[in-house]
Design a protein around this motif. Structure first.
Motif, PDB file in Angstrom:
ATOM      1  N   ALA A 115      27.843  35.475  38.273  1.00 26.17           N
ATOM      2  CA  ALA A 115      27.944  36.833  38.316  1.00 26.17           C
ATOM      3  C   ALA A 115      29.246  37.377  38.134  1.00 26.17           C
ATOM      4  CB  ALA A 115      27.057  37.672  39.511  1.00 26.17           C
ATOM      5  N   LEU A 116      30.059  36.960  38.968  1.00 26.11           N
ATOM      6  CA  LEU A 116      31.558  37.344  38.992  1.00 26.11           C
ATOM      7  C   LEU A 116      32.002  37.048  37.491  1.00 26.11           C
ATOM      8  CD1 LEU A 116      32.557  36.425  42.494  1.00 26.11           C
ATOM      9  CD2 LEU A 116      32.221  38.805  41.355  1.00 26.11           C
ATOM     10  N   ILE A 117      31.700  35.792  37.114  1.00 27.21           N
ATOM     11  CA  ILE A 117      32.409  35.350  35.699  1.00 27.21           C
ATOM     12  C   ILE A 117      31.789  36.204  34.590  1.00 27.21           C
ATOM     13  CG2 ILE A 117      32.192  33.488  33.989  1.00 27.21           C
ATOM     14  CD1 ILE A 117      32.177  31.476  36.442  1.00 27.21           C
ATOM     15  N   GLY A 118      30.436  36.623  34.619  1.00 27.66           N
ATOM     16  CA  GLY A 118      29.855  37.545  33.844  1.00 27.66           C
ATOM     17  C   GLY A 118      30.340  38.778  33.831  1.00 27.66           C
ATOM     18  N   ILE A 119      30.669  39.525  34.929  1.00 31.15           N
ATOM     19  CA  ILE A 119      31.155  40.688  34.959  1.00 31.15           C
ATOM     20  C   ILE A 119      32.752  40.697  34.655  1.00 31.15           C
ATOM     21  CG2 ILE A 119      32.087  42.137  36.602  1.00 31.15           C
ATOM     22  CD1 ILE A 119      29.707  41.447  38.571  1.00 31.15           C
ATOM     23  N   GLU A 157      25.261  51.076  22.766  1.00 22.72           N
ATOM     24  CA  GLU A 157      25.581  49.787  22.778  1.00 22.72           C
ATOM     25  C   GLU A 157      25.404  49.206  24.179  1.00 22.72           C
ATOM     26  OE1 GLU A 157      29.544  49.186  21.232  1.00 22.72           O
ATOM     27  OE2 GLU A 157      29.263  50.069  19.344  1.00 22.72           O
ATOM     28  N   ALA A 158      25.607  49.902  25.387  1.00 23.11           N
ATOM     29  CA  ALA A 158      25.868  49.636  26.571  1.00 23.11           C
ATOM     30  C   ALA A 158      24.215  49.110  27.108  1.00 23.11           C
ATOM     31  CB  ALA A 158      25.972  50.639  27.677  1.00 23.11           C
ATOM     32  N   LEU A 159      23.404  49.818  26.594  1.00 22.07           N
ATOM     33  CA  LEU A 159      21.784  49.547  26.958  1.00 22.07           C
ATOM     34  C   LEU A 159      21.438  48.259  25.953  1.00 22.07           C
ATOM     35  CD1 LEU A 159      19.945  52.987  26.689  1.00 22.07           C
ATOM     36  CD2 LEU A 159      20.705  51.497  28.430  1.00 22.07           C
ATOM     37  N   VAL A 160      21.829  47.808  24.874  1.00 23.98           N
ATOM     38  CA  VAL A 160      21.652  46.838  24.252  1.00 23.98           C
ATOM     39  C   VAL A 160      22.290  45.575  24.777  1.00 23.98           C
ATOM     40  CG1 VAL A 160      22.159  45.521  22.047  1.00 23.98           C
ATOM     41  CG2 VAL A 160      21.168  47.912  21.874  1.00 23.98           C
ATOM     42  N   ILE A 161      23.597  45.725  25.221  1.00 22.38           N
ATOM     43  CA  ILE A 161      24.186  44.510  25.968  1.00 22.38           C
ATOM     44  C   ILE A 161      23.712  44.435  27.414  1.00 22.38           C
ATOM     45  CG2 ILE A 161      26.469  43.843  27.040  1.00 22.38           C
ATOM     46  CD1 ILE A 161      27.932  45.282  24.795  1.00 22.38           C
ATOM     47  N   ALA A 162      23.288  45.263  28.062  1.00 21.43           N
ATOM     48  CA  ALA A 162      22.659  45.172  29.497  1.00 21.43           C
ATOM     49  C   ALA A 162      21.177  44.924  29.484  1.00 21.43           C
ATOM     50  CB  ALA A 162      22.889  46.528  30.413  1.00 21.43           C
ATOM     51  N   ILE A 207      23.492  44.293  36.806  1.00 21.90           N
ATOM     52  CA  ILE A 207      23.915  44.361  35.558  1.00 21.90           C
ATOM     53  C   ILE A 207      24.033  45.583  34.742  1.00 21.90           C
ATOM     54  CG2 ILE A 207      23.162  43.305  33.132  1.00 21.90           C
ATOM     55  CD1 ILE A 207      21.599  40.999  34.795  1.00 21.90           C
ATOM     56  N   LEU A 208      23.049  46.558  34.784  1.00 20.11           N
ATOM     57  CA  LEU A 208      23.166  47.610  34.118  1.00 20.11           C
ATOM     58  C   LEU A 208      24.284  48.505  34.564  1.00 20.11           C
ATOM     59  CD1 LEU A 208      19.341  48.714  34.189  1.00 20.11           C
ATOM     60  CD2 LEU A 208      20.548  47.911  32.232  1.00 20.11           C
ATOM     61  N   GLY A 209      24.513  48.485  35.911  1.00 21.99           N
ATOM     62  CA  GLY A 209      25.542  49.430  36.616  1.00 21.99           C
ATOM     63  C   GLY A 209      27.016  48.976  36.135  1.00 21.99           C
ATOM     64  N   ALA A 214      31.942  49.461  32.751  1.00 21.27           N
ATOM     65  CA  ALA A 214      32.865  49.012  31.735  1.00 21.27           C
ATOM     66  C   ALA A 214      32.760  50.066  30.422  1.00 21.27           C
ATOM     67  CB  ALA A 214      32.297  47.777  31.500  1.00 21.27           C
ATOM     68  N   TYR A 215      31.597  50.327  29.926  1.00 20.19           N
ATOM     69  CA  TYR A 215      31.644  51.386  29.002  1.00 20.19           C
ATOM     70  C   TYR A 215      32.190  52.675  29.251  1.00 20.19           C
ATOM     71  CZ  TYR A 215      29.657  48.408  25.334  1.00 20.19           C
ATOM     72  OH  TYR A 215      29.472  47.656  24.269  1.00 20.19           O
ATOM     73  N   LEU A 216      32.096  52.946  30.467  1.00 19.48           N
ATOM     74  CA  LEU A 216      32.446  54.434  31.032  1.00 19.48           C
ATOM     75  C   LEU A 216      34.020  54.251  30.883  1.00 19.48           C
ATOM     76  CD1 LEU A 216      32.398  57.093  32.125  1.00 19.48           C
ATOM     77  CD2 LEU A 216      32.168  55.966  34.308  1.00 19.48           C
ATOM     78  N   LEU A 217      34.602  53.192  31.469  1.00 22.14           N
ATOM     79  CA  LEU A 217      36.212  53.090  31.090  1.00 22.14           C
ATOM     80  C   LEU A 217      36.669  53.084  29.770  1.00 22.14           C
ATOM     81  CD1 LEU A 217      36.824  50.466  34.159  1.00 22.14           C
ATOM     82  CD2 LEU A 217      37.053  53.200  34.450  1.00 22.14           C
ATOM     83  N   ALA A 218      35.828  52.255  28.861  1.00 28.00           N
ATOM     84  CA  ALA A 218      36.393  52.228  27.686  1.00 28.00           C
ATOM     85  C   ALA A 218      36.078  53.676  26.857  1.00 28.00           C
ATOM     86  CB  ALA A 218      35.345  51.203  26.829  1.00 28.00           C
ATOM     87  N   TRP A 219      35.065  54.534  27.241  1.00 28.98           N
ATOM     88  CA  TRP A 219      35.108  55.975  26.845  1.00 28.98           C
ATOM     89  C   TRP A 219      36.235  56.576  27.220  1.00 28.98           C
ATOM     90  CZ3 TRP A 219      33.488  59.179  23.493  1.00 28.98           C
ATOM     91  CH2 TRP A 219      33.339  60.538  23.821  1.00 28.98           C
ATOM     92  N   ARG A 220      36.673  56.456  28.153  1.00 34.37           N
ATOM     93  CA  ARG A 220      37.789  57.191  28.653  1.00 34.37           C
ATOM     94  C   ARG A 220      38.993  56.922  27.937  1.00 34.37           C
ATOM     95  NH1 ARG A 220      38.744  57.013  35.053  1.00 34.37           N
ATOM     96  NH2 ARG A 220      40.337  58.463  34.626  1.00 34.37           N
ATOM     97  N   ASN A 221      39.192  55.759  27.380  1.00 34.19           N
ATOM     98  CA  ASN A 221      40.384  55.272  26.740  1.00 34.19           C
ATOM     99  C   ASN A 221      40.193  55.845  25.268  1.00 34.19           C
ATOM    100  OD1 ASN A 221      41.505  53.754  28.834  1.00 34.19           O
ATOM    101  ND2 ASN A 221      40.497  52.134  28.404  1.00 34.19           N
TER     102      ASN A 221
END
Length: 237
Positions: A115-119, A157-162, A207-209, A214-221
């Motif tokens: 899980a850590l590797i995946g995160i 995209e986040a829903l598809v990946i998760a 997984i969803l969280g 990750a996408y929230l941080l990307a959205w802020r950028n």
């Protein structure tokens, strides 16, 4: 050789014993007969041998030390004349629980490592693609895509990946569990009563969280993108 055995009654309730029957064949028929009847028919059935089972019941809340002392006393009394094999079922139960907990710890640690590797991979890819796709996002915005539309695209995209790993792994898992239940002759209700449904649900929510974070941080950028500057920059891919 055969012998006639009178049957006085039938029952579908398992007797209060823990003997080794119905292990290889779930539908094995067990016939309990009194000692007097066995003495009368043993010479006609063949392949007989003397074997005595003694069941000793302890009192309520007995400790393992007391059971070990009782076992040593019984072995001391009977071991002088007979070959004795004792089975301390409380000790076996505790040893089995210890083994199960150890197996859970090993498998749980392995799952946490994966899980850590995946995160880490999710955060690395998600935050990394923001810089690589800045020009793409700028083009979308130049043709009229609003920040709300861009945020919706991120959510999809986040829903598809998760959701993709969850949807891809659920059907094979259900089939494997169903096949194992068939092999072990377990009812579905009995399995569901002991199944780790809550940890599985927590793992899916994790997984969803993490993907959403990750996408929230990307959205802020992405919100900091300056449209004119990005479109003029030829280094952006």
């Amino acid at each position: 050789m055969t012998a006639e055995i009178p049957v006085l009654s039938y029952t579908d309730e398992v007797p209060a014993l823990r003997e080794e029957y119905a292990t290889l064949d779930y539908y094995e028929l067990v016939h309990f007969i009194p000692v007097s009847l066995w003495k009368a028919i043993k010479d006609r059935t063949g392949e007989t041998k003397e074997d005595v089972s003694i069941r000793i019941l302890g009192r309520e809340n007995v400790t393992l030390e007391e059971l070990n002392a009782l076992q040593e006393e019984v072995e001391g009394i009977l071991g002088r004349k007979y070959i004795v094999k004792c089975e301390n079922r409380i000790q076996e139960y505790e040893a089995n629980n210890t083994q199960i907990q150890g197996m859970k710890a090993v498998l749980g640690g392995f799952c946490v490592l994966l899980a850590l590797i995946g995160i880490g991979n999710v955060f690395s890819n998600t935050l990394g693609f923001v810089r690589q796709r800045k020009r793409e996002f700028a083009r979308y915005m130049s043709v009229g895509l609003t920040p709300d539309g861009l945020r919706k695209m991120f959510c999809v995209e986040a829903l598809v990946i998760a959701g993709r790993p969850i949807l891809l792994t659920l059907p094979p898992t259900v089939l494997v569990v169903w096949y194992m239940l068939r092999l072990s002759y377990l009812e579905v209700e009995e399995f569901l009563a002991e199944a780790p449904l809550i940890p599985i649900a927590v793992f899916m929510l994790a997984i969803l969280g993490f993907v959403a974070l990750a996408y929230l941080l990307a959205w802020r950028n992405v919100r900091r993108i300056r449209l004119a500057e990005v479109l003029r920059d030829d280094t952006m891919m």
